[in-house]
Design a protein around this motif. Structure first.
Motif, mmCIF file in Angstrom:
data_model
loop_
_atom_site.group_PDB
_atom_site.id
_atom_site.type_symbol
_atom_site.label_atom_id
_atom_site.label_comp_id
_atom_site.label_asym_id
_atom_site.label_seq_id
_atom_site.Cartn_x
_atom_site.Cartn_y
_atom_site.Cartn_z
ATOM 1 N N ASN A 432 44.037 49.544 24.140
ATOM 2 C CA ASN A 432 44.236 50.881 23.584
ATOM 3 C C ASN A 432 42.857 51.528 23.460
ATOM 4 O O ASN A 432 42.179 51.356 22.454
ATOM 5 C CB ASN A 432 44.912 50.767 22.206
ATOM 6 N N PRO A 433 42.373 52.246 24.497
ATOM 7 C CA PRO A 433 41.001 52.765 24.506
ATOM 8 C C PRO A 433 40.735 53.646 23.277
ATOM 9 O O PRO A 433 41.644 54.317 22.796
ATOM 10 C CB PRO A 433 40.951 53.608 25.786
ATOM 11 N N PRO A 434 39.493 53.643 22.767
ATOM 12 C CA PRO A 434 38.299 52.950 23.294
ATOM 13 C C PRO A 434 38.118 51.546 22.725
ATOM 14 O O PRO A 434 37.019 51.006 22.777
ATOM 15 C CB PRO A 434 37.173 53.868 22.814
ATOM 16 N N GLN A 435 39.187 50.982 22.164
ATOM 17 C CA GLN A 435 39.083 49.644 21.572
ATOM 18 C C GLN A 435 38.780 48.594 22.642
ATOM 19 O O GLN A 435 39.094 48.781 23.817
ATOM 20 C CB GLN A 435 40.383 49.296 20.842
ATOM 21 N N SER A 436 38.209 47.488 22.198
ATOM 22 C CA SER A 436 37.821 46.425 23.127
ATOM 23 C C SER A 436 38.729 45.207 23.051
ATOM 24 O O SER A 436 38.507 44.231 23.776
ATOM 25 C CB SER A 436 36.377 45.988 22.843
ATOM 26 N N GLY A 437 39.746 45.233 22.169
ATOM 27 C CA GLY A 437 40.626 44.077 22.066
ATOM 28 C C GLY A 437 42.005 44.439 21.554
ATOM 29 O O GLY A 437 42.176 45.394 20.790
ATOM 30 N N ILE A 438 43.002 43.675 22.008
ATOM 31 C CA ILE A 438 44.374 43.829 21.527
ATOM 32 C C ILE A 438 45.030 42.447 21.549
ATOM 33 O O ILE A 438 44.897 41.702 22.523
ATOM 34 C CB ILE A 438 45.184 44.837 22.378
ATOM 35 N N LEU A 439 45.707 42.095 20.450
ATOM 36 C CA LEU A 439 46.382 40.811 20.351
ATOM 37 C C LEU A 439 47.869 40.986 20.619
ATOM 38 O O LEU A 439 48.513 41.846 20.010
ATOM 39 C CB LEU A 439 46.188 40.203 18.959
ATOM 40 N N GLY A 440 48.401 40.178 21.514
ATOM 41 C CA GLY A 440 49.825 40.193 21.804
ATOM 42 C C GLY A 440 50.528 39.033 21.124
ATOM 43 O O GLY A 440 50.183 37.870 21.358
ATOM 44 N N MET A 441 51.497 39.343 20.241
ATOM 45 C CA MET A 441 52.338 38.322 19.622
ATOM 46 C C MET A 441 53.611 38.177 20.453
ATOM 47 O O MET A 441 54.026 39.110 21.147
ATOM 48 C CB MET A 441 52.729 38.741 18.195
ATOM 49 N N HIS A 442 54.252 37.015 20.349
ATOM 50 C CA HIS A 442 55.449 36.781 21.148
ATOM 51 C C HIS A 442 56.517 36.056 20.347
ATOM 52 O O HIS A 442 56.346 35.803 19.145
ATOM 53 C CB HIS A 442 55.079 36.030 22.432
ATOM 54 N N LYS A 443 57.579 35.726 21.014
ATOM 55 C CA LYS A 443 58.729 35.093 20.373
ATOM 56 C C LYS A 443 58.377 33.682 19.863
ATOM 57 O O LYS A 443 57.677 32.931 20.528
ATOM 58 C CB LYS A 443 59.867 35.003 21.390
ATOM 59 N N ILE A 444 58.857 33.364 18.647
ATOM 60 C CA ILE A 444 58.716 32.004 18.122
ATOM 61 C C ILE A 444 59.859 31.168 18.687
ATOM 62 O O ILE A 444 61.031 31.515 18.545
ATOM 63 C CB ILE A 444 58.766 31.998 16.580
ATOM 64 N N GLN A 445 59.509 30.056 19.336
ATOM 65 C CA GLN A 445 60.516 29.246 20.010
ATOM 66 C C GLN A 445 60.271 27.762 19.740
ATOM 67 O O GLN A 445 59.127 27.299 19.780
ATOM 68 C CB GLN A 445 60.462 29.510 21.521
ATOM 69 N N GLN A 446 61.332 27.050 19.426
ATOM 70 C CA GLN A 446 61.227 25.592 19.227
ATOM 71 C C GLN A 446 60.890 24.931 20.566
ATOM 72 O O GLN A 446 61.587 25.112 21.553
ATOM 73 C CB GLN A 446 62.546 25.037 18.691
ATOM 74 N N ARG A 447 59.775 24.163 20.560
ATOM 75 C CA ARG A 447 59.364 23.460 21.783
ATOM 76 C C ARG A 447 58.927 22.048 21.419
ATOM 77 O O ARG A 447 58.417 21.807 20.312
ATOM 78 C CB ARG A 447 58.212 24.207 22.480
#
Length: 498
Positions: A432-447
């Motif tokens: 998301n400019p001009p930012q230098s970082g973005i964290l992507g969260m995802h689905k919690i899954q039993q593994r």
């Protein structure tokens, strides 16, 4: 009563300015604080508001004239009915009753640097009776939807900007015949389906600043070669200087034409014009890919401890703070801790400099029916779990309702995007400019995971950090993600600032 409109204080050591544009003409009705004209100094543009409601009388300083501080610009006759009736009143419908008043419906303030909007929906049609503050229509800017309330009770007599048309800031949308006895007129042609939409407010009919015109003439360039940053796209002196120092941009390659579609398929297709918000999202995402050196690194986190802590305290948390305890506060806190450890992820590039932010304004990406928006939680590094959850809940609701202001979506230093709520297992988020970082969260899954030599089922989540490789090295990106992982797998670290 006659009131003088004078030049305001222009700033330290600034003694004169040039009258760039008059937004009103003699005889026009004006509201208190409505913009009358714009002055230009060597460095800034100054808007002059009306000191009172009334009718604009004589304009003493015409466009292009140089005026000193406290010089007389114009006179204003105070009072709603004072002086000459506004020019618009001459065209008011004959159905407006004696004793009633014609009230203009104007485009409200759209936000800093926003000069135009599209009319997306009219909730009322010509002839409808409206109450004061009842919603008349909805406008759409690049980022937000703006509802326009009725300025008075009465009857909507004219719609000057039909759905789909583009209007400029402070433009006129319609007319209301105010007063209890206002008669409902026959629908005006402006509301007919085949009415021609208002011409887009391109800003080309607005005069450029005098100093800009002079400099362009000296340098032999035209206003088409300069991107204006002033009101309604007006070219300012600094815009010309910027254009002269920057290399000419290569023309964009034309988009490839769409291949021919069989007639039977074309008959079953539906074409819908992209909303301004969707166009802006598309442009910003493509700009991010074209500008930043985007790279993504991945890791996974065992959510066992975070889920156990949330389960143990969620009821007591909600009872005490009045807000639900979710996972977003855990992730926000974890990211804040990691950003302190790896500050370059919280930085941005400005020309040939790197700007390090000693604060965290956390952007929380939210999907809405209109598209993706990113409201910003300001100073998230100073907030408690409860304050973060309350801010996220409040801004999320306002985002879904289209109530966010431009200011609430600006100034973010880092962003968190949760694709897991939609079932995403893995993705690579775009910056998301001009930012230098973005964290992507995802689905919690039993593994199945190996813990102490035993295979056990654990609630796992994949994490993705996309970052600008121009600012952040691979070591810093991996370190950041490991810090987030450690904080989530042992949330007690957040309480001890570890």
């Amino acid at each position: 009563m006659s009131i003088e409109v004078r030049v305001p204080t222009l700033g330290e050591s600034v003694t004169e300015a040039t009258v760039a544009t008059w937004f009103k003409k003699p005889g026009d009705a004006v509201a208190i604080d409505e913009m009358l004209c714009e002055l230009e100094t060597d460095k800034v543009t100054v808007e002059v508001p009306a000191p009172a409601a009334g009718v604009l009388g004589e304009i003493v300083a015409a466009e292009g004239e140089t005026v000193g501080v406290d010089a007389l610009l114009a006179t204003l006759t105070e009072g709603e009915g004072a002086g000459t009736a506004p020019a618009e009143a001459k065209d008011a419908p004959a159905a407006a009753p004696a004793g009633g008043a014609s009230v203009d419906v104007m485009v409200p303030t759209l936000g800093e640097s926003v000069s135009e909007a599209s009319v997306s929906t009219w909730f009322k049609k010509v002839g409808d009776t409206v109450a004061q503050d009842e919603m008349l229509c909805e406008l759409e800017t690049d980022k937000v939807s703006v509802e326009v309330p009725s300025p008075a009770a009465g009857v909507l007599t004219e719609i000057l900007a039909p759905e789909g048309s583009t209007v400029e800031a402070a433009g006129k949308l319609g007319v209301i015949a105010s007063g209890k006895g206002a008669a409902a007129p026959a629908p005006a042609p402006a509301a007919a389906p085949d009415a021609a939409p208002a011409a887009p407010a391109s800003g080309k009919d607005v005069a450029d600043a005098p100093s800009a015109r002079k400099l362009m003439a000296e340098k032999g360039i035209s206003s088409d070669q300069v991107t204006g940053s002033g009101r309604d796209g007006r070219v300012m002196k600094e815009d010309v200087l910027k254009a002269l120092t920057q290399p000419a941009a290569k023309p964009a390659a034309p988009a490839a034409p769409r291949p021919p579609v069989p007639a039977e398929d074309a008959a079953r297709e539906e074409r819908i014009k992209m909303t301004r918000l969707r166009q802006t999202i598309a442009r910003r995402l493509k700009d991010a890919q074209n500008t930043a050196a985007i790279l993504t690194t991945y890791n996974e986190v065992d959510m066992t401890e975070a889920m156990a802590m949330r389960s143990q305290y969620k009821d007591e948390f909600e009872k005490r703070h009045g807000v639900r305890l979710g996972f977003m506060s855990f992730f926000t806190k974890a990211c804040v801790a990691a950003l302190k450890e790896v500050p370059e992820v919280n930085a941005e590039i400005d020309g040939d400099e790197i700007v390090y932010k000693n604060f965290v304004h956390m952007g929380i990406a939210a999907g809405t029916p209109q598209g993706l928006v990113v409201p910003v939680i300001r100073d998230a590094d100073r907030m408690s779990f409860a304050e973060i959850e309350a801010a996220i809940a409040e801004k999320g609701k306002r985002a879904r309702d289209g109530k966010l202001s431009m200011a609430e979506m600006q100034g973010g230093t880092f962003t968190i995007s949760n694709g897991g709520v939609y079932g995403s297992l893995m993705s690579s988020p775009i910056l998301n400019p001009p930012q230098s970082g973005i964290l992507g969260m995802h689905k919690i899954q039993q593994r199945p995971m190996v813990v102490n030599g035993q295979i056990v089922a654990r609630p796992m989540m994949y994490l993705a950090l996309s970052y600008d490789h121009r600012v952040v090295d691979g070591k810093g990106a991996v370190t950041f993600l490991v810090k987030v992982k450690e904080a989530l797998e042992d949330p007690r670290r957040l309480l001890m600032d570890l």
